[in-house]
Design an enzyme around this catalytic site. Structure first.
Site, mmCIF file in Angstrom:
data_model
loop_
_atom_site.group_PDB
_atom_site.id
_atom_site.type_symbol
_atom_site.label_atom_id
_atom_site.label_comp_id
_atom_site.label_asym_id
_atom_site.label_seq_id
_atom_site.Cartn_x
_atom_site.Cartn_y
_atom_site.Cartn_z
ATOM 1 N N GLY A 11 0.824 -1.213 0.000
ATOM 2 C CA GLY A 11 0.000 0.000 0.000
ATOM 3 C C GLY A 11 0.857 1.262 0.000
ATOM 4 O O GLY A 11 1.856 1.327 0.700
ATOM 5 N N ARG A 72 1.523 -4.752 -5.588
ATOM 6 C CA ARG A 72 1.622 -6.069 -4.956
ATOM 7 C C ARG A 72 2.019 -7.016 -6.082
ATOM 8 O O ARG A 72 1.677 -6.781 -7.243
ATOM 9 C CB ARG A 72 0.300 -6.472 -4.318
ATOM 10 C CG ARG A 72 -0.108 -5.502 -3.236
ATOM 11 C CD ARG A 72 -1.066 -6.060 -2.222
ATOM 12 N NE ARG A 72 -1.070 -5.208 -1.037
ATOM 13 C CZ ARG A 72 -1.797 -4.091 -0.902
ATOM 14 N NH1 ARG A 72 -2.613 -3.724 -1.866
ATOM 15 N NH2 ARG A 72 -1.719 -3.362 0.189
ATOM 16 N N ASP A 103 4.935 -5.270 6.379
ATOM 17 C CA ASP A 103 5.262 -6.648 6.765
ATOM 18 C C ASP A 103 5.515 -7.620 5.617
ATOM 19 O O ASP A 103 6.521 -8.314 5.571
ATOM 20 C CB ASP A 103 4.000 -7.188 7.436
ATOM 21 C CG ASP A 103 4.202 -7.465 8.867
ATOM 22 O OD1 ASP A 103 4.580 -6.525 9.565
ATOM 23 O OD2 ASP A 103 3.998 -8.634 9.246
ATOM 24 N N THR A 126 3.174 2.338 6.408
ATOM 25 C CA THR A 126 1.757 1.972 6.358
ATOM 26 C C THR A 126 0.974 2.935 7.227
ATOM 27 O O THR A 126 1.451 3.294 8.315
ATOM 28 C CB THR A 126 1.484 0.534 6.849
ATOM 29 O OG1 THR A 126 0.078 0.396 7.082
ATOM 30 C CG2 THR A 126 2.195 0.205 8.141
ATOM 31 N N ASP A 128 -1.616 2.272 8.857
ATOM 32 C CA ASP A 128 -2.209 1.574 10.014
ATOM 33 C C ASP A 128 -1.315 1.601 11.253
ATOM 34 O O ASP A 128 -1.762 1.261 12.347
ATOM 35 C CB ASP A 128 -2.496 0.114 9.660
ATOM 36 C CG ASP A 128 -3.682 -0.020 8.722
ATOM 37 O OD1 ASP A 128 -4.485 0.933 8.663
ATOM 38 O OD2 ASP A 128 -3.804 -1.061 8.061
ATOM 39 N N ASP A 130 0.875 -0.474 12.214
ATOM 40 C CA ASP A 130 0.737 -1.775 12.889
ATOM 41 C C ASP A 130 1.925 -2.707 12.630
ATOM 42 O O ASP A 130 1.785 -3.927 12.698
ATOM 43 C CB ASP A 130 -0.578 -2.452 12.475
ATOM 44 C CG ASP A 130 -0.627 -2.755 10.983
ATOM 45 O OD1 ASP A 130 0.224 -2.239 10.231
ATOM 46 O OD2 ASP A 130 -1.516 -3.513 10.576
ATOM 47 N N ARG A 172 -8.333 -2.671 8.504
ATOM 48 C CA ARG A 172 -9.075 -3.936 8.451
ATOM 49 C C ARG A 172 -8.882 -4.760 9.723
ATOM 50 O O ARG A 172 -9.818 -5.346 10.229
ATOM 51 C CB ARG A 172 -8.666 -4.757 7.231
ATOM 52 C CG ARG A 172 -9.538 -4.475 6.031
ATOM 53 C CD ARG A 172 -9.351 -5.522 4.977
ATOM 54 N NE ARG A 172 -7.963 -5.587 4.555
ATOM 55 C CZ ARG A 172 -7.459 -4.968 3.492
ATOM 56 N NH1 ARG A 172 -8.255 -4.269 2.725
ATOM 57 N NH2 ARG A 172 -6.196 -5.080 3.180
HETATM 58 P P1 ADP Z 1 2.702 -4.899 2.812
HETATM 59 O O1 ADP Z 1 4.152 -4.849 2.490
HETATM 60 O O2 ADP Z 1 2.074 -3.543 2.847
HETATM 61 O O3 ADP Z 1 2.431 -5.749 4.044
HETATM 62 P P2 ADP Z 1 1.703 -7.074 1.152
HETATM 63 O O4 ADP Z 1 1.444 -7.968 2.303
HETATM 64 O O5 ADP Z 1 0.676 -6.982 0.096
HETATM 65 O O6 ADP Z 1 1.965 -5.563 1.575
HETATM 66 O O7 ADP Z 1 3.084 -7.543 0.491
HETATM 67 C C1 ADP Z 1 3.646 -6.840 -0.588
HETATM 68 C C2 ADP Z 1 4.319 -7.798 -1.514
HETATM 69 O O8 ADP Z 1 5.406 -8.455 -0.833
HETATM 70 C C3 ADP Z 1 3.476 -8.941 -2.029
HETATM 71 O O9 ADP Z 1 2.656 -8.555 -3.099
HETATM 72 C C4 ADP Z 1 4.535 -9.941 -2.467
HETATM 73 O O10 ADP Z 1 5.072 -9.606 -3.715
HETATM 74 C C5 ADP Z 1 5.636 -9.744 -1.423
HETATM 75 N N1 ADP Z 1 5.569 -10.804 -0.406
HETATM 76 C C6 ADP Z 1 4.764 -10.869 0.678
HETATM 77 N N2 ADP Z 1 4.979 -12.003 1.389
HETATM 78 C C7 ADP Z 1 5.943 -12.682 0.721
HETATM 79 C C8 ADP Z 1 6.624 -13.946 0.912
HETATM 80 N N3 ADP Z 1 6.334 -14.734 1.956
HETATM 81 N N4 ADP Z 1 7.559 -14.302 0.010
HETATM 82 C C9 ADP Z 1 7.849 -13.520 -1.042
HETATM 83 N N5 ADP Z 1 7.253 -12.335 -1.286
HETATM 84 C C10 ADP Z 1 6.315 -11.909 -0.428
#
Ligand code: ADP
Length: 319
Positions: A11, A72, A103, A126, A128, A130, A172
């Site tokens: 995000g 993403r 995360d 982020t 949030d 969090d 969320r």
């Molecule tokens: P945020 O970083 O805001 O938590 P996401 O959870 O959507 O956002 O994660 C962003 C991107 O990080 C995902 O679209 C994916 O490409 C990558 N990612 C997340 N978890 C993993 C994982 N376990 N292994 C490899 N890439 C990951």
């Protein structure tokens, strides 16, 4: 000369552009060659990797969002695409990344480092707030300010028309934005996913307040609570006897001109991130806590649930 790249993942938040601007300026000051990776991990896989200079960051300090895009990427979850990403970075001779994300993004980086040795420093970003291990994430202050301005404006019309307003904030799984906004806007009701609530327990008090002359109510609710915001508004109409409206702030909360605090934190986070990469930190997240800035390992930051400040939660129990 050593090359270093920056990307945004997950995000977007307001504050990313000031971080990108400082990244370019500080990298050049440190005699590094800065690169942009456009569109997050998707851009790593598709080789959208471009050398950056001062001219690319002129004027972006005041803009929300991110000039280099964020995304993403399902493909980056798969090792074969991470190998493609590594090959692309090799063609540009880049083995250091600054990543603005959350995360999930840090989890992806950890896998990338383990497989291919690409060094990284994550900057928690982020609205949030969090992410475990850091008290502050980039973008939070700007989002809170946008919510504050919105609630203040809604209060004016709520008072004029004798209405209850249910204002829904993002979050969320996390009620941080709703909790802080409620507290700092003087709302009468705040509902968040972390705390069980019983609307019936407010009925007598709210009805008494109307009898004593109260003209309006402001309820700040997080999108992650068990009920729809409209159901809360219906409760105001049916049980409290006051006309009510819902206002969903939505994506307004992500954009807008970055606050002074987010510009300053962007500057500090990025300075630490680059210094850490040039020093001994090969895979870390730069966190901000009561003790100042600290590099933390992925294990300390990822996969743990961040608790809301217990002192602030007592405010809810007194509502
Ligand atoms: P945020 O970083 O805001 O938590 P996401 O959870 O959507 O956002 O994660 C962003 C991107 O990080 C995902 O679209 C994916 O490409 C990558 N990612 C997340 N978890 C993993 C994982 N376990 N292994 C490899 N890439 C990951």
């Amino acid at each position: 000369m050593t090359n270093i790249a920056i990307l945004c993942s997950g995000g977007d938040v307001s504050g990313m552009n000031p971080a990108i601007k400082h990244f370019v300026e500080y990298a050049l000051q440190k005699k590094l060659i800065p690169y942009f990776v456009y569109d997050g991990y998707e851009g790593l896989i598709d080789n959208k990797i471009v050398k950056a200079g001062y001219e690319d960051v002129a004027g972006i300090m005041i803009r929300g969002g991110t000039k280099i895009g964020s995304a993403r990427s399902k493909r980056f979850m798969q090792p074969e695409y991470r190998t493609v990403a590594k090959q692309n970075l090799d063609t540009h001779n880049i083995d250091m990344l600054v990543v603005l994300g959350g995360d999930g993004s840090f989890r992806g980086l950890h896998a990338f480092y383990k497989e291919h040795g690409i060094k990284f420093c994550g900057v928690p970003s982020t609205i949030d707030n969090d992410i475990n291990g850091t008290d502050y994430c980039l973008g939070v202050d700007t989002a809170l300010n946008i919510i504050k301005v919105s609630i203040d404006a809604i209060r004016d019309t709520a008072a004029s028309f004798r209405r209850a307003f249910v204002i829904e904030t993002m979050g969320r799984d996390c009620g941080y934005l709703a909790l802080i906004s409620s507290l700092t806007s003087g709302a009468e009701l705040c509902l968040i996913p972390e705390v069980e609530y019983d609307l019936a327990s407010h009925e007598e008090e709210f009805k008494k307040q109307i009898k004593n002359g109260r003209r309006y109510f402001i309820a700040v609710v997080s999108e992650g609570i068990k009920q729809d915001s409209q159901e809360i508004a219906d409760w105001f109409e049916q049980k409290i006897g006051i006309e009510s409206r819902v206002s969903i702030l939505g994506h307004l909360q992500r954009g807008g001109n970055p606050s002074t605090y987010d510009r300053l934190m962007a500057y500090k986070f990025v300075t630490y991130a680059i210094d850490g990469l040039l020093g001994s930190y090969e895979e870390s997240v730069i966190c901000y806590t009561k003790s100042g800035f600290e590099f933390k390992s992925i294990d300390e930051v990822v996969g743990k649930h961040k608790q809301l400040d217990s002192g602030l939660l007592t405010y809810l129990s007194k509502m």
